[in-house]
Design an enzyme around this catalytic site. Structure first.
Site, PDB file in Angstrom:
ATOM      1  N   GLU C  62       0.811  -1.226   0.000  1.00  0.00           N
ATOM      2  CA  GLU C  62       0.000   0.000   0.000  1.00  0.00           C
ATOM      3  C   GLU C  62       0.839   1.269   0.000  1.00  0.00           C
ATOM      4  O   GLU C  62       0.500   2.256  -0.649  1.00  0.00           O
ATOM      5  CB  GLU C  62      -0.944  -0.001   1.206  1.00  0.00           C
ATOM      6  CG  GLU C  62      -2.158  -0.908   1.043  1.00  0.00           C
ATOM      7  CD  GLU C  62      -1.848  -2.375   1.290  1.00  0.00           C
ATOM      8  OE1 GLU C  62      -0.724  -2.681   1.740  1.00  0.00           O
ATOM      9  OE2 GLU C  62      -2.722  -3.213   1.035  1.00  0.00           O
ATOM     10  N   HIS C 131     -11.633  -4.206   9.132  1.00  0.00           N
ATOM     11  CA  HIS C 131     -12.194  -4.178   7.777  1.00  0.00           C
ATOM     12  C   HIS C 131     -13.526  -3.427   7.735  1.00  0.00           C
ATOM     13  O   HIS C 131     -14.332  -3.648   6.844  1.00  0.00           O
ATOM     14  CB  HIS C 131     -12.410  -5.601   7.248  1.00  0.00           C
ATOM     15  CG  HIS C 131     -11.186  -6.217   6.640  1.00  0.00           C
ATOM     16  ND1 HIS C 131     -10.061  -6.505   7.356  1.00  0.00           N
ATOM     17  CD2 HIS C 131     -10.911  -6.600   5.360  1.00  0.00           C
ATOM     18  CE1 HIS C 131      -9.146  -7.058   6.569  1.00  0.00           C
ATOM     19  NE2 HIS C 131      -9.630  -7.122   5.340  1.00  0.00           N
TER      20      HIS C 131
END
Ligand SMILES: Cc1ncc(C[n+]2csc(CCOP(=O)(O)OP(=O)(O)O)c2C)c(N)n1
Ligand SMILES: [Mg+2]
Lengths: 461, 331, 328
Positions: C62, C131
């Site tokens: 990322e 999440h």
């Protein structure tokens, strides 16, 4: 057992009291001695305290005006219901959904209290703004918002209910009001979709009426905007508490009685001389030096013995001459006026009287005066001499038939034989209730006072 | 260094075979039954199933004690079970019940068992790797003879946390073992699309530590390299990177197979034919260490444990929403 | 061209297709965005249409994904960098808030960073603590970033196009739970400028400022309240940075009350900022304290019973409005 909270009878003449504000929330756990509510009487505001422990259940709201003895609420035991036949408590809303509500955090209205312990009344900012726009006195508005908060709807309803208001109440922002004034438009005539007049609405309204304005501008050399002479409120002083009491009592006095006032000049030379003579003695003894006013009060009190018609009260078409002389003394305090009473004033020596007047005046100013001490006056003296006033028209305290005003000590002169001598005088203003007292007896009373002041040794003995 | 892959030559006792077999069967049956329960909607959430890779966790798990620590991944059920986790609180956690390992707060991707050295599964790829070197640092600091093991996938070795952690552990000779389970895919991206290397073990060289390749379908081989790495760590010689070549039999997530055919069916079949459980059963029987009946008994016992775990989870109480703020802080 | 019903994710996808067709400098990178079309189907068909040069799968990296975008944007390209789940911005945070956000300013205006970050936020799927988060307040706090949270298919398309055309680093947060929600979407390419709130429903009794998935919940609540004669105005700011304070304040001046709803935790959430702005700009118009309805100060829990209690919904919004309006 439910303990009743009753409106206390705080003095002989007390006819009613107003719940100025509750100091505790409904349901508050109360211990004996805690102040429950602030009661506004016609004399002063007092805190009503809890007589015993319990859970507060209020039966009346803020602003309720009731007679002494009326039930204001109860102190209940845990789980105890209010006595039958009384107004039920407002049920807690949405209790069933409580379990869900605790999970997701909700901030906002739950925690509002109507009035905090420091006596603050909760008014929404919007309500304040709308009240200012509509000129509504917030002390006359009852809150219906969460926790009893005054919200704009309450103000609008109050404005609509007020007779002097014509046309639908329109809310306009201060800027819109200014714009409207400059454009010569009455904000209440501007149409809006929301009931709220915005600056945009004013602009639109102004654009829709260009011709009149323009015509007015050319047809006259001096253009006065129609709104420019209107009064504008700079700030609002609620007529409640002491202010409200004074207003009500003075109005009552002037509407109920046939009052008129005599002006009467008295010489004070002897008093001034005697006072100067005795001053050092008093100081040496450590007692307060009587003021000129104390001399006058003492003279007025003694003179009442000879003129009982002025120490009276009118009840049901009867004049009751009173046996004792309890002298009321008007004391200016910030925001108003109090009239503490010196009982049996005619029986006090001048030094005792002087001490008593200082004491009550001081305690009026620092707020420690008891309600009982404001009750039971049979006559009153008020002085504006230190403010430079010579002659005025005092207003009689309801329940009395006379009041004596004391003016400024001033230099004057008089012929004594062929000599023009300098004197010191002041003017007494006696207001009396013509229903009980006629002009001549009133003047005679003044003459007695003048004589006493001319021979002041009587006053100090 | 390449580990021996010929299981014939490895020392395998009856106890070791049975132990590895039981660990793998418990994982397999837990995963298969959980997958079904999510599919039917009885269980919430989504699952990254470990089926196919059991030998890796079982081999390593068999050489660790409860005092050794592991960190895990989104595909973490196998690591927990291989480390000795109980099935009742595992099922209960997946059901979101108070009796679960995380009281229903964590779910599939966050199984923890501090009593057995399971430092927690992790839903952030690479998130567990630095935590493992911290656990190893504590071992070194306390000099208590324990080690830490971090499991992670091929895809995770592309993330900065991997490189930073391996380098630091190497420099400080931390007693940690890095186990990369190379199942050939990061989600739907094949290894050759996410790195130039074929053997991830080669990455060890850039940090100056041993990199070992092992057949991740062979529990005995995995056990052997694990043992060596653990001993090396305990001797104070620092970390080892073990690359276990393995394969997941199900999709990246759930059972149902592929939304798009990102894997060649032949490839899937080839790996399935090397099923780790069948492999150890064959070895056990062929070498005369274990009978087929012994293995059957394990399957039966595990089946009973599975049913018991599901029953337990079903009958456990839901968490109380009123407790939702508990455990945000240590108080 | 006409308007038809599309799902939220399809509308977003159409915006991506159209802007990539329009501007050859737009490219897309991220984990499984190419071959797989993104785990949420956000990028379906882009690889086939625009090829491997412009649509690329990345390793799981990322920090490098965003950093690459920053560098490419500084060179004048218009990168779209996908972070899949909003929670993963944690891994890339340095590149987002120290690099992308600050380059323009700290280099004295010499560099522009027309970077777009796409990601999916929100709870409600038992995806648990790592999440499910809604972290828009974090991002909105950083000068230099712009943050959009589409709440309708129309906005999903218009905001991704607006973001990519914007010359600043932007983050478009899609809502996982809304991917299948349908709504009218024009066929042609259009952009929604950042900083323009959408009045989703007009009303007079109270204003609800709702963020992201709380917009449809607020609209549901408004419908429930309407049957009781309570008229609710629902405002969707659409972007929380920049924030359209004017529209919110104008509404509150009309209704005199405000409730702010978001599914991020309440403490330090964007509702705190909105509430503060309302009281600064419209204090004299308030009949009640500005109320907030948001998640409790805890990570997102896994068990459905906990998660349901955690995220506000129409029923709780309705209750909150009633509390706000309660008159005696
Ligand atoms: C920081 C971060 N980025 C992306 C993801 C999404 N994600 C979950 S699993 C996965 C693939 C992981 O691949 P690998 O490490 O090989 O493990 P495997 O799934 O194959 O076991 C990805 C990208 C994530 N959870 N965390
Ligand atoms: Mg992998």
């Amino acid at each position: 057992m439910a303990i009743e909270i009753r409106l206390p009878k705080l003095g002989l003449t007390m006819e009613e009291g107003t719940v100025d504000e509750w100091l505790l929330e409904d349901g508050a756990v109360v211990t004996a001695g805690m102040p429950l509510l602030r009661l506004a009487t016609d004399k002063i505001d007092v805190d009503v305290e809890a007589e015993s422990d319990g859970i507060l259940h209020r039966a009346v709201g803020d602003g309720a005006t009731l007679e002494p003895g009326a039930i204001l609420g109860w102190l209940l035991a845990e789980g105890e219901a209010t006595p039958a036949g009384t107004a039920p408590a407002a049920p807690a809303p949405a209790a069933a959904q409580e379990d869900v509500a605790i999970i997701t955090t909700v901030r906002g209205d739950d925690d509002i209290e109507v009035a905090s312990a420091d006596g603050r009344v909760f008014i929404s900012p919007n309500a304040r703004r709308v009240a200012a726009d509509l000129g509504v006195d917030l002390s006359t508005v009852r809150g219906s918002g969460p926790g009893g908060r005054i919200i704009s709807e309450d103000v609008e309803e109050a404005a609509a209910a007020a007779p002097q208001h014509t046309g639908p109440a329109k809310v306009a922002s201060p800027l819109a009001r200014r714009d409207a004034r400059e454009a010569g438009i009455d904000p209440s005539t501007i149409s809006t979709s929301s009931g709220y007049v915005s600056r945009g609405d004013v602009k639109a309204a102004a654009a829709a009426t260009p011709r009149e304005t323009a015509a007015a501008a050319v047809s006259s050399t001096v253009v006065v905007a129609p709104g420019s002479v209107k009064q504008e409120t700079a700030s609002i002083v609620p007529m409640k508490g002491m202010r409200g009491t004074i207003a009500a009592r003075m109005q009552q006095s002037l509407t109920e009685m046939a009052q008129l006032t005599h002006g009467f000049e008295v010489r004070m030379d002897a008093v001034v001389a005697l006072r100067a003579e005795m001053k050092e003695q008093y100081i040496a003894l450590g007692v307060p030096v009587p003021s000129l006013n104390d001399f006058v009060v003492r003279a007025a009190a003694l003179a009442l013995r000879q003129h009982p018609i002025l120490n009276a009260t009118i009840q049901d078409k009867e004049i009751h001459l009173l046996s004792r002389i309890h002298m009321g003394l008007a004391v200016a305090v910030p925001g108003g006026l109090m009239v503490p009473v010196i009982p049996d004033a005619d029986r006090l020596s001048l030094p005792d009287l002087a001490a008593a007047t200082r004491d009550v005046a001081e305690r009026c100013r620092n707020g420690s005066i008891g309600l009982d001490e404001l009750e039971g006056g049979t006559f009153a003296v008020t002085s504006l001499g230190t403010y430079g006033v010579d002659m005025f028209t005092p207003v009689i305290n309801p329940g009395n038939v006379g009041i004596l005003g004391v003016g400024r000590l001033r230099d004057s002169g008089t012929w004594e034989g062929d000599d023009w001598v300098r004197t010191q005088v002041l003017t007494l203003s006696l207001t009396f209730d013509h229903r009980a007292v006629d002009g001549a007896p009133a003047a005679e009373y003044l003459q007695t006072i003048a004589e006493l002041l001319a021979r002041p040794l009587v006053l100090v003995s | 260094m390449t580990a021996p892959t010929d299981t014939e030559v490895l020392p395998a006792t009856r106890e070791v075979v049975l132990d590895l077999h039981r660990r793998m069967v418990r994982i397999r049956r837990f995963e298969e039954s959980s997958g079904k329960l999510v599919e039917t909607g009885e269980m919430p959430g989504f699952l990254h199933l470990y089926v196919g890779q059991e030998a890796v966790a079982a081999g390593m798990g068999s050489v660790l004690t409860d005092d050794d620590q592991i960190t895990s991944t989104h595909r973490g059920h196998g690591h927990a079970i291989a480390k000795g986790a109980e099935l009742r609180p595992m099922f209960a956690e997946l059901y979101g019940k108070t009796t679960g390992y995380c009281k229903g707060r964590g779910g599939s991707m966050h199984i923890v068992d501090m009593n057995r050295g399971m430092l927690g599964a992790n839903a952030i790829v690479g998130g567990g790797i630095p935590i493992a070197i911290g656990a190893a640092f504590a071992s070194q600091y306390r000099d208590d003879g324990t080690v830490a093991v971090s499991f992670f996938g091929d895809g995770a070795t592309n993330i900065g946390a991997f490189h930073e952690s391996v380098n630091m552990a190497a420099v400080w000779d931390l007693p940690v073992i890095f186990v990369v389970e190379n199942n050939g895919y990061a989600e739907f991206t094949p290894q050759e699309k996410h790195m130039k290397l074929t053997d991830i073990a080669e990455r060890a060289a850039s940090y100056g530590i041993p990199g070992v390749i092992v057949d991740g379908m062979d529990a005995l081989a995995m056990r052997q390299v694990s043992l060596e790495a653990v001993e090396r760590a305990k001797r104070g010689e620092g970390p080892t990177l073990i690359e276990a070549k393995t394969y997941r039999f199900f999709d990246h997530q759930g059972i149902k197979g592929m939304r798009i055919p990102y894997r060649d069916p032949a490839e899937v079949e080839a790996w399935k034919s090397r099923d780790a459980i069948r492999l150890i059963e064959t070895i056990g029987v062929e070498r005369g260490l274990v009978t087929a009946e012994d293995f059957a008994e394990i399957w039966a016992e595990v089946e009973a444990e599975i049913n018991d775990g599901i029953e337990f989870a079903r009958n456990s109480p839901d968490p109380d929403p009123a407790d939702i703020l508990d455990d945000v802080y240590t108080v | 061209m006409s308007t038809r019903e599309l799902t939220y994710v399809k509308a977003f996808n159409e915006g991506m297709h159209q802007i990539m067709a329009e501007d050859p400098d737009v490219f897309l990178i991220g984990e499984d965005v190419a071959g797989y079309g993104g785990v949420f189907h956000m990028f379906d068909g882009l690889l086939d249409t625009y090829g491997q040069k412009r649509v690329k799968d990345t390793p799981i990296a990322e920090q490098a994904i965003i950093g690459l975008g920053v560098g490419a944007a500084a060179r004048g390209l218009r990168p779209v960098c996908d972070l899949m789940f909003m929670d993963f911005i944690g891994v890339a945070m340095d590149q987002i808030f120290n690099q992308a956000a600050k380059m323009k300013y700290m280099f004295g205006g010499a560099v522009s960073v027309p970077l777009t970050i796409t990601t999916a936020g929100g709870a409600g799927m038992s995806a648990a603590a790592q999440h499910s988060q809604s972290l828009e307040a974090w991002l909105a706090h950083i000068p230099g970033l712009k943050v959009a949270l589409p709440a309708t298919p129309y906005d999903a398309k218009g905001l991704i196009v607006g973001a990519i055309r914007d010359d600043n680093p932007t983050i478009v947060v899609l809502q996982k739970k809304m991917l299948g929600v349908k709504g009218p979407v024009p066929e042609e390419l259009y952009a929604i400028p950042f900083g323009e709130a959408h009045v989703a429903r007009e009303g007079t009794d109270t204003t609800i400022v709702a963020i992201a998935r709380m917009v449809p919940e607020a609209l549901k609540a408004a419908e429930m309240l309407a049957s009781d004669g309570i008229s609710v105005e629902v405002i969707d700011p659409r972007t929380v940075q920049p924030l359209d304070t004017d529209t919110i304040v104008a509404s509150v001046k009309k209704t005199n009350r405000a409730l702010i709803v978001h599914e991020a935790v309440e403490f330090g959430g964007i509702g705190a900022e909105i509430s503060s702005q309302i009281q600064e700009e419209a204090f004299d118009y308030l009949d009640a304290p500005v109320a907030r309805l948001a998640a409790p100060f805890a990570p997102v829990p896994y068990a459905p019973i906990l998660e349901n209690a955690y995220v506000p919904d129409a029923a709780r919004i309705e209750q909150a409005v009633r509390r706000l309006l309660e008159r005696k």
